[in-house]
Write a protein that holds these residues in place. Structure first.
Motif, PDB file in Angstrom:
ATOM      1  N   PRO A  33       0.461  -9.575  -2.720  1.00 59.17           N
ATOM      2  CA  PRO A  33      -0.152  -9.232  -4.008  1.00 59.17           C
ATOM      3  C   PRO A  33      -0.822 -10.396  -4.725  1.00 59.17           C
ATOM      4  CG  PRO A  33       2.222  -9.430  -4.246  1.00 59.17           C
ATOM      5  CD  PRO A  33       1.940  -9.556  -2.772  1.00 59.17           C
ATOM      6  N   SER A  48       0.390   2.787  -4.960  1.00 64.48           N
ATOM      7  CA  SER A  48       1.353   2.498  -3.903  1.00 64.48           C
ATOM      8  C   SER A  48       2.525   3.457  -3.998  1.00 64.48           C
ATOM      9  CB  SER A  48       1.852   1.051  -4.014  1.00 64.48           C
ATOM     10  OG  SER A  48       2.871   0.803  -3.064  1.00 64.48           O
ATOM     11  N   ARG A  81      -2.971  -2.951  -0.725  1.00 67.15           N
ATOM     12  CA  ARG A  81      -1.644  -3.099  -1.329  1.00 67.15           C
ATOM     13  C   ARG A  81      -0.600  -3.502  -0.297  1.00 67.15           C
ATOM     14  NH1 ARG A  81      -2.111  -1.904  -6.499  1.00 67.15           N
ATOM     15  NH2 ARG A  81      -3.397  -0.146  -7.224  1.00 67.15           N
TER      16      ARG A  81
END
Length: 247
Positions: A105, A122, A101
């Motif tokens: 992305p 996240s 993450r």
């Protein structure tokens, strides 16, 4: 494990030096020696005895902090990555559990593992970029089985230009099962393992137990503090210029 390092003096060595210790089942100790600060007469320096520090492989064991080079490399290469391949891991230990993450992305995510896993949620709500696949999206494709076997099959197929000839079974729309795949029935129909993330305080080195507050630096890839250390250490970390979030 091709290289080993003394935990006391930092000297690096080859496996040959500690080969006999390993076969004997004893802890390898450093045999290096050096000149001491004292004088041995006539301007000569006395030689001290063997270092005798414990020699360990040049790898990171559980509970040890990653070398600073890892975070610097990730921060430097972040925008250069074309894809990320996660192979042979449960992604349950910080900080490596947050690498996927941390990267942009919009790049493909590929999992090669015996069982499928889900990415830790996240904790940084101010992260760069928006994942068009959704906040809960994990992998574009999951290749489940013995990692070596999966890689060998992929390599052979790509070398032959026969990407459609893999000996595998499609489990879901994005998961493929190879030899050795483990499907955990208790984890749901797709065999997804829900892993608890382990976080270590970068000041006191104590494991922050699940459910306890973690103060995470939003400017660094890997810098977490427990509640007890946060007040003082947040002021020292980059002279207090970095921002922390409560997780």
């Amino acid at each position: 494990m091709r290289r080993f390092k003394c935990m006391k003096c930092g000297r690096k060595t080859d496996p040959e030096e500690i080969h006999h210790d390993i076969l004997a089942g004893s802890v390898p100790l450093c045999r290096s020696s050096g000149a001491s600060a004292g004088s041995g007469g006539a301007g000569r320096k006395r030689r001290r005895g063997p270092c005798e520090g414990v020699i360990k492989p040049c790898i990171t064991f559980f509970g040890e902090k990653l070398d600073n080079r890892v975070a610097k490399a990730l921060e430097s290469d972040k925008k250069k990555a074309d894809a990320v391949i996660v192979i042979g891991t449960s992604l349950s230990v910080a900080p490596m559990s947050s690498v996927v993450r941390f990267l942009p992305p919009n790049i493909p995510r590929i999992l090669i593992n015996r069982n499928t896993i889900v990415l830790p949620t996240s904790k940084d709500k101010n992260k760069e970029g928006i994942d068009f696949r959704g906040d809960n999206y994990d992998f574009d494709v999951r290749l489940l089985g013995f990692c070596d076997d999966v890689v060998n099959v992929l390599t052979e197929g790509l070398e032959k230009g026969d990407a459609d000839g893999f000996d595998t079974t499609m489990m879901t729309d994005r998961s493929f099962v190879f030899s050795g795949a483990v499907i955990d029935e208790e984890a749901g129909s797709e065999g997804v393992l829900q892993c608890t993330e382990t976080v270590q305080c970068d000041n006191c080195a104590q494991i922050i137990e699940n459910g306890r507050v973690v103060m995470k630096c939003t400017n660094c890839f890997d810098f977490d503090l427990c509640e007890n250390c946060y007040t003082e250490q947040s002021k020292n970390h980059y002279q207090g210029c970095h921002k922390f979030i409560k997780c």
